[in-house]
Design a protein around this motif. Structure first.
Motif, mmCIF file in Angstrom:
data_model
loop_
_atom_site.group_PDB
_atom_site.id
_atom_site.type_symbol
_atom_site.label_atom_id
_atom_site.label_comp_id
_atom_site.label_asym_id
_atom_site.label_seq_id
_atom_site.Cartn_x
_atom_site.Cartn_y
_atom_site.Cartn_z
ATOM 1 N N VAL A 74 -0.639 4.464 -1.693
ATOM 2 C CA VAL A 74 -1.896 4.089 -2.011
ATOM 3 C C VAL A 74 -2.517 4.851 -0.754
ATOM 4 O O VAL A 74 -3.465 5.505 -0.941
ATOM 5 N N HIS A 76 -1.727 7.199 2.962
ATOM 6 C CA HIS A 76 -0.551 7.659 3.893
ATOM 7 C C HIS A 76 0.604 8.413 2.790
ATOM 8 O O HIS A 76 1.665 8.617 3.057
ATOM 9 N N ASN A 149 0.789 4.316 14.395
ATOM 10 C CA ASN A 149 -0.042 5.545 14.290
ATOM 11 C C ASN A 149 -0.150 6.347 15.468
ATOM 12 O O ASN A 149 0.612 5.918 16.206
ATOM 13 N N PHE A 154 -7.604 0.869 15.796
ATOM 14 C CA PHE A 154 -7.997 0.918 14.381
ATOM 15 C C PHE A 154 -9.288 0.576 13.868
ATOM 16 O O PHE A 154 -10.140 0.400 14.715
ATOM 17 N N VAL A 222 0.085 -0.168 18.068
ATOM 18 C CA VAL A 222 -0.886 -0.795 17.674
ATOM 19 C C VAL A 222 -1.050 -2.194 18.131
ATOM 20 O O VAL A 222 -1.701 -2.457 18.886
ATOM 21 N N LEU A 355 -5.075 -8.421 11.769
ATOM 22 C CA LEU A 355 -4.825 -7.207 10.705
ATOM 23 C C LEU A 355 -3.289 -7.169 10.538
ATOM 24 O O LEU A 355 -3.070 -6.753 9.353
#
Ligand code: HDE
Length: 688
Positions: A74, A76, A149, A154, A222, A355
């Protein structure tokens, strides 16, 4: 003779089609193992007649082909993967029971996939975009995935906003474009209404999103995670990995041209270097801190829009991550690999970052739809490399053959069936989660501008100019003036000068009022870790130099340049007006790697021009040659030129500076080519 091939003419082909057979090749079979006699002609009623439904070989082949594609990710969707290992050099046994982090010297196999976010799987490698950087560690205690990442923060603080963010950045639903680009209305509309994204906006508008090579980006887990010791004590941890070759980006104009010249620029380079026996390497580091320390941070570490400045919690290097082997099959490995942040091993645990908490659900869910079955874990790239045994059974595409009548626990019928183990099994941190439930966000998440400002003030002058110009470029593609203005009002809070520069670039006649921050912006000191130029290495190692030659070029100059560049650790490619060989001045032939029009200078980190006087003059009338030189100069690269190339330098309007050197001065060329000529930039383009 081994290589001899017998050519058969086939009945019904009139002899014009031939099938090659070779006794040394294994026979071609159907999926059922039936040897195929003719793979060129389907079964027909007669030479002019219809094809027969009975042709099970044709139907099997085409049916399989019809179903070759699976849904792309969806987000990446476009990615590149490689195998390698993680080697621990410094034990964290004081903090964790995870063997991967305590057994010094052990090489844990890994598979890593580096991806863009916004584009589809067929998009180019080099849009302005965050890079996903996921690593699957096949540890002796089970698979551990860090799904990170190349940027440490983010856009959003809560997973519930993720579908909106992705819908906003992806192609707009009514028109189906733009592909792989954030420079459009819906993205900036969403961002301008989401102040928490301002820190991330600074990162994505910086050159961090314009990677020169996948080997020259950083990686970040992250979120905060936890390490757990044997007594159940927990320490917070952030994971970082830093490229051995240093950080390096391309300049925007170069990036745009790379996308046209080679949409596979990143994956091709990784393929080339791994195939040549080179590796991609990162030093792997952690930031460790306790709850008591976290309580004193001027931000909440559970907020993924914040990083922990290295000045506050220094990085400790604990190992190295090495990618050294290209996969055997792109689909089977890079496409089918399924990363899940919920894949943890004993001794590591999640934090309450909202998150991260949402991600723990999302990845398993998305793999079910993408790979189509709960048994995706059995695909070789996803299966653990340590022993495993469970009572899960059946489902689509069950590949294993679990024996015996017992598929439940507890049981008394199977003495050797697997059992849970309290001493070695996965344990979650014991936490008192008392409190009032609700759809709430901690007040400590409300400072959206301080770290954005810190990022801005930590950049060098050229980097600030690139950020301001990137914002002007992106916002100039936004058709709605109110969205542009809303963005400028946020930028004014981050830094007045930045806001003013972008407003000027957008031709705003009046400055909008600055946005109203929910909390006062804190004054912060610059952080050296945040600049790319500050963390680049002045080196040619891992880089690639293009030497432009033509018939009549001086072979000695080419050979000496090549030697000096290779000694500095770079690869060399020979570019010429035509592929094949050129005939050098000494009548020797030199093999050409790339034809000029198809191998522009954006493919290289620096260029050399070795041309006879005649060739130099002739190439002045060749747009590809003039562009080769003009772009190398405009992209701030070093240029070495011999006497014959002087005319071409002139035709490309190259002015002399420290980066333009004589082709015989190898030392000067290697030094100049080991960096970009930042001082040249003001003379070649107008930046915001
Ligand atoms: Fe992802 N993300 N993500 N993400 N993400 C996916 O999983 C999701 C986020 C990241 O090479 C999806 O297999 C949610 C942050 C990488 O295969 C999906 C949220 C970070 C990859 C998904 C985030 C990432 C993905 C889509 C907000 C950096 C590619 C296809 C809470 C720390 C992995 C898939 C690969 C992929 C969900 C935010 C990294 C839909 C809900 C933050 C590297 O599950």
């Amino acid at each position: 003779m081994k290589k001899a091939q017998k050519q058969d003419s086939h009945p019904g082909t009139g002899g014009e089609l031939h099938q090659q057979t070779n006794a040394d090749h294994p026979p071609l079979t159907t999926q059922q193992g039936v040897v195929i006699s003719d793979n060129q002609n389907s079964l027909r009623a007669h030479p002019q007649g219809p094809t027969l439904l009975e042709d099970f070989i044709l139907r099997e082949k085409i049916t399989h082909f019809d179903h070759e594609r699976i849904p792309e990710r969806v987000v990446h969707a476009r990615g590149t993967g490689a195998h390698g290992f993680f080697e621990l050099t410094h034990s964290l046994e004081q903090y964790t029971t995870a063997k991967v982090l305590t057994e010094v010297g052990v090489k844990t196999p890994v598979f890593s996939r580096i991806s863009t976010v916004a584009g589809g799987s067929g998009s180019s490698d080099t849009p302005r975009d965050v890079r996903g950087f996921a690593i699957k560690f096949y540890t002796s205690q089970g698979n551990w995935d860090i799904v990170g990442n190349n940027v440490p923060v983010f856009f959003i603080q809560d997973a519930i906003k993720f579908p909106d963010l992705i819908h906003a950045v992806k192609m707009e639903p009514d028109r189906g474009f733009p592909q792989a680009a954030s420079a459009h209305d819906t993205f900036w509309d969403f961002i301008s209404l989401t102040p928490e994204s301002m820190h991330m906006v600074m990162w994505i508008m910086s050159d961090r999103t314009l990677a020169r090579s996948l080997r020259m980006i950083e990686g970040f887990g992250v979120h905060s995670f936890r390490l757990l010791d044997a007594a159940g004590h927990s320490t917070f941890v952030k994971f970082h990995w830093r490229p051995k070759l240093g950080l390096q980006s391309t300049v925007w104009d170069e990036t745009v041209k790379i996308a046209g010249a080679d949409p596979d620029f990143h994956r091709r380079e990784l393929f080339d270097v791994l195939s040549a026996g080179e590796v991609a390497e990162w030093e792997f580091a952690v930031q460790l801190f306790t709850q008591a320390e976290a309580d004193k941070f001027p931000f909440n570490h559970l907020d993924a829009t914040k990083l922990i400045p290295e000045e506050l919690v220094p990085l400790q290097v604990i190992g190295r991550l090495v990618l050294d082997r290209w996969p055997d099959n792109f689909f089977a490995e890079t496409e089918q690999v399924a990363f899940c942040p919920s894949h943890l091993v004993p001794g590591i645990d999640f934090s309450n970052d909202p998150l991260l908490q949402g991600r723990l659900f999302s990845y398993l869910d998305t793999q079910l739809s993408r790979l189509g079955t709960v048994n995706f874990e059995q695909i070789p790239i996803n299966a653990p490399k340590c022993p495993f045994a469970h009572q899960q059974r059946d489902g689509h595409m069950q590949m294993a053959k679990p024996a015996g009548r017992v598929a439940y626990e507890p049981n008394s019928l199977s003495p050797d069936s697997p059992r849970a183990d309290r001493t070695t099994g996965f344990v979650s941190v014991a936490l008192d989660e008392g409190g009032e439930r609700g759809r709430v966000r901690a007040a400590s998440f409300a400072d959206h501008y301080s770290q954005a400002r810190q990022f801005w003030i930590s950049q060098s002058e050229p980097e600030q100019a690139h950020i301001a110009s990137a914002l002007v470029f992106e916002l100039s593609k936004v058709a709605h003036p109110h969205v542009r203005e809303a963005m400028v009002s946020h930028l004014l809070v981050i830094d007045e000068v930045l806001g003013q520069r972008v407003a000027d670039g957008l031709g705003l006649e009046e400055l909008p009022a600055p946005a109203t921050p929910a909390q006062p912006v804190q004054s912060m000191l610059p952080s050296a870790a945040l600049s790319i130029i500050g963390n680049a290495k002045d080196t040619l190692e891992g880089r690639c130099v293009g030497i432009l030659v033509a018939d009549g070029s001086d072979g000695k100059t080419v050979a000496a340049l090549k030697k000096a560049v290779q000694a500095a650790g770079a690869r060399v490619k020979i570019v010429a007006p035509r592929i094949g060989d050129v005939v050098l001045a000494n009548d020797k032939r030199l093999a050409v790697d790339g034809q000029l029009a198809g191998t522009p200078s954006v493919m290289f980190d620096a260029v050399a021009l070795v041309l006879s006087e005649d060739a130099g003059k002739a190439l002045c009338r060749e747009a590809a040659a003039v562009d080769f030189v003009r772009d190398a100069f405009g992209h701030l690269k070093a240029i070495a030129a011999d006497a014959g190339a002087k005319a071409l330098l002139k035709a490309a309007s190259v002015k002399s500076d420290a980066g333009v050197v004589d082709a015989d001065d190898h030392q000067a060329f290697v030094v100049a080519a080991s960096t970009r000529q930042w001082v040249r930039e003001k003379s070649v383009r107008t930046l915001a």
